[in-house]
Design a protein around this motif. Structure first.
Motif: not given
Lengths: 427, 427
Positions: A39-40, A44, A48, A69, A89, A91, A132-134, A144-145
């Motif tokens: 994630g991020f 990633g 997206d 997200n 997700h 990620d 985002a960022n599971e 996170w998301g």
């Protein structure tokens, strides 16, 4: 009105689904054939951007919320209108597989696209979400998301950062998010009709049996205890048995005691996958051993009991071997029951497609366990070949991938056709 | 003639001994207060130079042989004349202690110096040796110097190198040696009357009891087996117990089985101090575990039997848990019995000094086990405070350090006074 448009039964476009999955797997591809797409990360953001482009080419709306997200719908997202959320997700873990998460997101987008293409008239928005960022592979804030979307993140203890201390805020901004605007990404529970997530099983059960579809009844809760055993580093050749405080010997007993906990049925599964030994020399008895004990159970009380048992056993092993001991809870996530009404719709969808299905629990964590905190939630599993996941070899037969997406579409239609849909889907 | 010079009973100079030990401990000193002075390192060369300077200031002869061993005598070394060798080593492990090895070398030099100062007339040379690279911390050829001196090195499989592939030849040349002239460093066995080594115990036995002197009867042999257990890395939450091939669980059983081997008296001591787990993640069952199983016994046949038992147990544990297994012998050193005649002289020397002594085996390896292959050999132990060694805390009370050196001097005088000295000292 039944949610049925022109041109007969709506169906997913299998070729499109598989193509998007294949193309998505290029982002973060490793030399070993796996995917490293935390994630991020740069990879990633590329993933997206690829799916946003795919959606816009199909005249769908795509946007990124403050948490990072990615949301896909027929029109601009309006969190005040009733919505059914479908998601997972994008990620991955380090050198993970191509399907964990991505399969659920691409299938959710496919369902939104089919409903739009077939002009199926609904009184409820259907929104696909890439949370985002599971996994939390780079920034350790796993889930996170979905935590932000569900309004369950709570107040942050400080500015979130990755494992090396780099702050989340700029990475989130690059992904289109905004750390200062997280409340704008929260879905008010009354407007959420439900949440559905399609995922690979990540275990061997479906692959070993005749059923192609798993209907998840519960996501097991998880507790991870860090157990430090403190002994005395000493010469392996000169230290008599009765003068030893051997931390690795204590660790070995605790590894076996942990396995016994599950073997005796006191916990669904119980495992030690991490053991660090100091100084870790053939010639020197271990002065320190650290284990991470991973416990999973669908019942919160049993999970707590299992934690207590591990603490007790670590204490008695340490006392017997003359070791010091320290136990700390590193992770605790509560078990999440899946909604019985949604499970019936998944079962009906599978049956209508002629697909054998079985009820099963999920031993892995998913965004669905977070969403279950605010809305009726269901999960659909398809087989993982060889039961493997989080590795480059992670795979599922194309026929099973298509079957799972069809069950997701069918369950969505059944949910939206349900007479009590205006009041949510609790039975 | 008795080996007795002018001025009454000869005695060691305790102040000089302790001063040299303290000054020597400056070479390779670490921030933690330990010593990092591997063989053929810069610190090692400094330590050699310090003692050579000390010897020459005392009008003793000092030279470096082709293997990098430092030799101290009353005159130039002549390997064709009968000689009694006293020695140990100056090199250390990483962040080791100040006494392991250094104590024996400084004491041996002290004995040579006292004999010279007192003009004690001998028909046998007494030579102090600092054997090169006993520990093998940087260049992994442990017992290097004593193997060469004993003529037991054999042919080298290739140019010796350190752990990172850097060749030994230039490092040896810097230390004053010559890789191409190793045969010149060999002591012809007929000219060696015996070998005596004074050393700290490195274990807790003397420290816990009333005796200040240990008379070593045997140096235990050692076997190290590397055991690889190969399982299947899998998700800790989704993989049912009956579908697991958990390499860490197998390792835990083998750690306990190894301890049992010694607890049941089948091997003097048996330990696992090294365990490496892959991928070593809380969430993932171990796909691979590597253990180093360390076995010690004073009886070669029992040691071999213990090796076989570990192999058998690794095999049956692996079969039971569905794991692959591979065992490789990494180290095998044979037990070495100390000479009974020399042991009697050590005992006599301790008794004459009023020092309580006990017979004990050495669980650690020493240059003495190599020298025992060519000449009657004896070892004297003094207590290690708290039983610790190879760590910065390694220490021995000054009174015990002096007592040990006195026993070494006394045993040397008794050996050289022994009526059958011209024929060696076998009983």
């Amino acid at each position: 009105m039944t949610p049925m448009g022109s041109g007969g039964e709506p169906d997913i476009d299998g070729e499109r689904l598989l193509r998007r999955l294949r193309e998505l797997s290029a982002f973060g591809r490793t030399a070993e054939g796996g995917i490293t797409r935390p994630g991020f990360s740069e990879a990633g953001r590329q993933a997206d951007a690829f799916l946003i482009d795919q959606a816009r080419r199909a005249n769908l709306h795509a946007e990124v919320d403050a948490a990072g997200n990615v949301l896909f719908g027929r029109a601009a997202i309006d969190r005040t209108r009733p919505a059914l959320l479908l998601g997972s997700h994008l990620d991955t873990v380090v050198n993970g597989g191509w399907l964990d998460g991505a399969y659920g997101v691409v299938s959710a987008l496919e369902v939104v696209q089919v409903l739009a293409e077939r002009h199926i008239d609904l009184d409820c928005d259907v929104v696909a979400i890439a949370f985002a960022n599971e996994e939390g592979a780079l920034f350790p804030q796993a889930f996170w998301g979905s935590m932000v979307a569900a309004g369950l993140l709570g107040s942050l203890p400080g500015p979130p950062a990755d494992h090396e201390g780099r702050p989340l805020a700029p990475a989130l901004a690059l992904a289109g998010g905004d750390l200062d605007a997280l409340p704008s990404a929260v879905w008010p529970p009354p407007s959420v009709r439900g949440y559905l997530e399609l995922h690979i099983e990540q275990g061997p059960i479906l692959d070993a049996g005749p059923e192609r579809i798993g209907i998840v009844d519960a996501i097991t809760g998880r507790a991870v205890l860090a157990v430090d055993l403190i002994g005395e580093a000493a010469h392996a050749g000169t230290t008599p048995l009765n003068a030893r405080a051997d931390a690795l010997l204590g660790a070995a007993h605790l590894v076996i005691a942990t396995r016994e906990l599950a073997a005796q049925g006191l916990c669904h599964v119980a495992s030690v996958g991490h053991l660090q030994v100091e100084p870790n020399s053939a010639n020197t008895l271990a002065g320190h051993a650290r284990l991470l004990v991973d416990l999973r159970d669908a019942d919160a009380a049993r999970l707590t009991k299992a934690e207590d048992t591990v603490r007790d056993q670590a204490g008695s092993i340490a006392a017997r071997l003359g070791l010091g001991v320290r136990c700390r809870r590193m992770v605790r996530s509560e078990p999440a029951a899946m909604d019985a009404g949604i499970r019936r719709h998944i079962a009906g969808s599978a049956a209508a497609l002629g697909l054998a299905a079985r009820v099963m629990s999920s031993g892995a964590g998913h965004d669905a366990q977070i969403m279950a905190g605010i809305t009726p939630t269901g999960m659909i599993f398809v087989p993982s070949i060889g039961g493997v996941s989080h590795v480059p070899q992670e795979d599922t037969a194309p026929a099973d991938l298509l079957a799972g997406a069809r069950v997701l579409l069918g369950a969505t239609l059944r949910l939206l056709a349900c007479p009590d849909r205006r009041n949510g889907y609790r039975p």
